[in-house]
Design a protein around this motif. Structure first.
Motif, short mmCIF file in Angstrom:
data_model
loop_
_atom_site.label_atom_id
_atom_site.label_comp_id
_atom_site.label_asym_id
_atom_site.label_seq_id
_atom_site.Cartn_x
_atom_site.Cartn_y
_atom_site.Cartn_z
N PRO A 255 0.86 -1.17 0.00
CA PRO A 255 0.00 0.00 0.00
C PRO A 255 0.89 1.22 0.00
O PRO A 255 2.01 1.18 0.48
CB PRO A 255 -0.76 -0.12 1.33
CG PRO A 255 0.11 -0.90 2.20
CD PRO A 255 0.89 -1.82 1.32
N TYR A 256 0.41 2.33 -0.52
CA TYR A 256 1.21 3.53 -0.53
C TYR A 256 0.96 4.23 0.79
O TYR A 256 0.04 5.01 0.94
CB TYR A 256 0.86 4.36 -1.77
CG TYR A 256 1.25 3.58 -2.98
CD1 TYR A 256 2.58 3.48 -3.33
CD2 TYR A 256 0.32 2.85 -3.70
CE1 TYR A 256 2.97 2.70 -4.41
CE2 TYR A 256 0.69 2.08 -4.77
CZ TYR A 256 2.02 2.02 -5.12
OH TYR A 256 2.40 1.24 -6.18
N LEU B 20 3.13 5.14 18.30
CA LEU B 20 3.49 3.73 18.45
C LEU B 20 2.30 2.86 18.10
O LEU B 20 1.16 3.20 18.38
CB LEU B 20 3.94 3.43 19.88
CG LEU B 20 5.20 4.10 20.40
CD1 LEU B 20 5.48 3.66 21.83
CD2 LEU B 20 6.39 3.78 19.52
N PHE B 21 2.60 1.70 17.49
CA PHE B 21 1.59 0.67 17.23
C PHE B 21 2.32 -0.65 17.14
O PHE B 21 3.55 -0.72 17.29
CB PHE B 21 0.80 0.97 15.94
CG PHE B 21 1.64 1.45 14.79
CD1 PHE B 21 2.39 0.58 14.03
CD2 PHE B 21 1.68 2.79 14.47
CE1 PHE B 21 3.17 1.02 12.98
CE2 PHE B 21 2.45 3.26 13.41
CZ PHE B 21 3.20 2.36 12.67
N PHE C 132 1.79 -2.05 10.03
CA PHE C 132 2.38 -2.05 8.70
C PHE C 132 3.43 -3.14 8.52
O PHE C 132 3.95 -3.31 7.42
CB PHE C 132 3.00 -0.69 8.42
CG PHE C 132 2.02 0.45 8.55
CD1 PHE C 132 1.01 0.61 7.62
CD2 PHE C 132 2.09 1.33 9.61
CE1 PHE C 132 0.08 1.63 7.73
CE2 PHE C 132 1.17 2.36 9.73
CZ PHE C 132 0.17 2.51 8.79
N SER C 133 3.74 -3.88 9.58
CA SER C 133 4.78 -4.90 9.50
C SER C 133 4.48 -5.99 8.48
O SER C 133 5.37 -6.39 7.72
CB SER C 133 5.02 -5.51 10.89
OG SER C 133 5.41 -4.52 11.82
N PRO C 134 3.26 -6.56 8.43
CA PRO C 134 3.02 -7.63 7.45
C PRO C 134 3.25 -7.22 6.01
O PRO C 134 3.71 -8.01 5.20
CB PRO C 134 1.54 -7.99 7.70
CG PRO C 134 1.27 -7.59 9.11
CD PRO C 134 2.08 -6.35 9.30
N SER C 135 2.94 -5.98 5.68
CA SER C 135 3.10 -5.54 4.30
C SER C 135 4.51 -5.11 3.96
O SER C 135 4.92 -5.20 2.81
CB SER C 135 2.15 -4.37 4.01
OG SER C 135 0.81 -4.80 4.11
N ILE D 10 7.69 -3.06 12.26
CA ILE D 10 7.61 -1.60 12.35
C ILE D 10 6.76 -1.28 13.57
O ILE D 10 5.63 -1.74 13.68
CB ILE D 10 6.96 -0.99 11.09
CG1 ILE D 10 7.76 -1.34 9.84
CG2 ILE D 10 6.83 0.52 11.25
CD1 ILE D 10 9.14 -0.72 9.77
N HIS D 11 7.31 -0.47 14.47
CA HIS D 11 6.63 -0.20 15.73
C HIS D 11 6.06 1.20 15.83
O HIS D 11 5.31 1.48 16.77
CB HIS D 11 7.59 -0.44 16.90
CG HIS D 11 8.20 -1.80 16.91
ND1 HIS D 11 9.50 -2.03 16.49
CD2 HIS D 11 7.69 -3.01 17.25
CE1 HIS D 11 9.76 -3.32 16.59
NE2 HIS D 11 8.69 -3.94 17.04
N GLY D 12 6.43 2.10 14.91
CA GLY D 12 5.91 3.44 15.03
C GLY D 12 6.45 4.37 13.97
O GLY D 12 7.17 3.96 13.06
#
Length: 443
Positions: A7-8, A69-70, A129-132, A137-139
């Protein structure tokens, strides 16, 4: 709909401008700059940052106000200070979401430190966003660093130098061109011009957005009209949901004395921006697929940038010609025969398996990421061939995909127009082979 691969990403647009912070970042005394290596993943800059002693990975975003953060489900050791609940509005077609606000946190990037950093934590597990991207990615982090330093991003060498503002920044060679920017509500805007299909150049004001992996976004109005050749596309994901629009190509994008020809562009659905009360005179955004073609020195304190083109400048733009989007979805075991065995199992540098089991000295089982079809564009070659969301990708053109990064797999699927692509998938415990030809998207 599952979140699609590639995804963009639109990270600097996720939060409204009022989400800002006032903490300061500092370098040790007598240190002129700090050099940091980064990973460039899908046109996004990923940097390592410690938060209260826990090592995390952040996307560097030139416009985001407060760090967000996520994806913290596996970060049991992360301690947050002074936590309270808030509500966040963001881009997308969904509603506002709940989040946490935390004050007084310690951030460390190399020798750069902040001892009282405010941050926001998004608790929605769907914001991940880590799977893509294929890596944790934590934040996201941005404006605070751009505010406190002159930031020299060398996309060619994947390195950043953070200069103390009083140092004057790096010495610029003759190939650099310095341009004025407007820093408004913690975001930087640059004057440029675009040439649409067969029309005269149009002056535009563009957000500089390292947090977007796309190339050019344009907002349609009386002056800026969508070219006749386009297709409907999924543009990305914001905090409030998916973002859609129309994908097209423009004749040129001029930034100072540099002209980028046949640039990829998108016209997002303006419903996406309903949470932003005033876009001012902004006409769009310049994302990572444009910015990576330059080495850029950001000088927010003096409201200017200096740019020079690099080896990426004339590289072609990447389109999802196949129509397939991918993402990681858990792990799976793959078995491989070992030609010879001397008692030591050598892990291949290309392998992404982190667990390996040797059976009877001749077979190796590796635990590797499982790659699935997370979305298919209607009417695309992959859709017409019969591929479906949820299909597990096993091989592309005869290559077993577990040895490749997710971006490399996408390159295999979208190599060039006119090429036949064969995709082996697993569906309902059956292996199925699909074949299709990549076609010109604008014919």
């Amino acid at each position: 709909m599952l979140k699609r691969f590639l995804p963009y990403f639109l990270l600097s647009l996720l939060l409204l401008p009022f989400l800002c912070s006032a903490q300061g970042y500092t370098l040790p005394k007598n240190q002129e700059f700090e050099k940091i290596r980064f990973q460039l993943i899908n046109n996004l800059i990923v940097v390592p940052i410690e938060v209260n002693g826990t090592k995390l990975s952040f996307v560097l975003d030139s416009g985001v106000g407060t760090p967000i953060l996520f994806n913290l489900a596996n970060q049991d050791s992360l301690e947050l200070k002074n936590v309270s609940e808030i509500t966040i509005n963001g881009l997308g077609e969904g509603e506002s979401i709940s989040a946490l606000k935390s004050k007084g946190n310690y951030f460390k990037l190399g020798n750069i430190q902040s001892f009282s950093q405010k941050l926001y934590v998004v608790m929605d597990a769907g914001i991940n966003f880590s799977p893509s991207l294929g890596i944790p990615i934590h934040g996201i982090i941005g404006y605070d660093l751009f505010r406190d330093f002159i930031v020299d991003i060398n996309y060619a060498s994947s390195s950043i130098k953070f200069y103390h503002p009083d140092s004057g920044g790096p010495k610029l060679g003759k190939r650099y061109e310095t341009l004025q920017v407007d820093v408004i509500n913690r975001k930087a805007y640059l004057d440029a011009s675009v040439s649409l299909r067969g029309e005269e150049d149009i002056d535009v004001k563009m957000l500089l957005d390292t947090g977007s992996s796309d190339a050019v976004w344009l907002f349609e109005d009386e002056r800026i009209q969508l070219p006749k050749e386009y297709y409907e596309d999924y543009l990305g994901k914001g905090l409030a949901g998916d973002i859609y629009g129309k994908r097209t190509k423009i004749d040129g994008l001029r930034i100072g004395g540099f002209n980028v020809e046949d640039a990829k562009a998108a016209f997002p659905d303006m419903l996406t921006f309903s949470t932003i009360k005033n876009l001012g005179n902004r006409n769009g955004s310049l994302g990572g697929e444009i910015l990576k073609r330059f080495n850029i020195v950001f000088d927010y304190p003096n409201e200017k940038i200096s740019i020079r083109r690099n080896g990426n400048f004339r590289k072609p733009f990447h389109y999802n010609v196949s129509g397939i989007d991918l993402q990681h979805a858990g792990v799976r075991y793959v078995s491989e025969r070992i030609a010879s065995f001397n008692g030591v199992v050598q892990k291949s540098e290309r392998s992404y398996g982190n667990v390996q089991i040797l059976l009877e000295g001749a077979t190796r089982l590796s635990l590797v990421p499982e790659i699935i079809v997370s979305g298919i564009r209607a009417g695309s070659p992959a859709h017409s061939a019969g591929l479906k969301e949820g299909d597990i990708i096993l091989a592309v053109n005869g290559k077993r995909i577990h040895r490749y990064k997710i971006q490399e797999i996408m390159e295999m699927l979208n190599e060039k127009q006119g090429k036949r692509v064969k995709v082996l998938v697993e569906r309902s415990n059956n292996n199925l082979l699909f074949s299709f030809i990549l076609k010109d998207l604008f014919k």
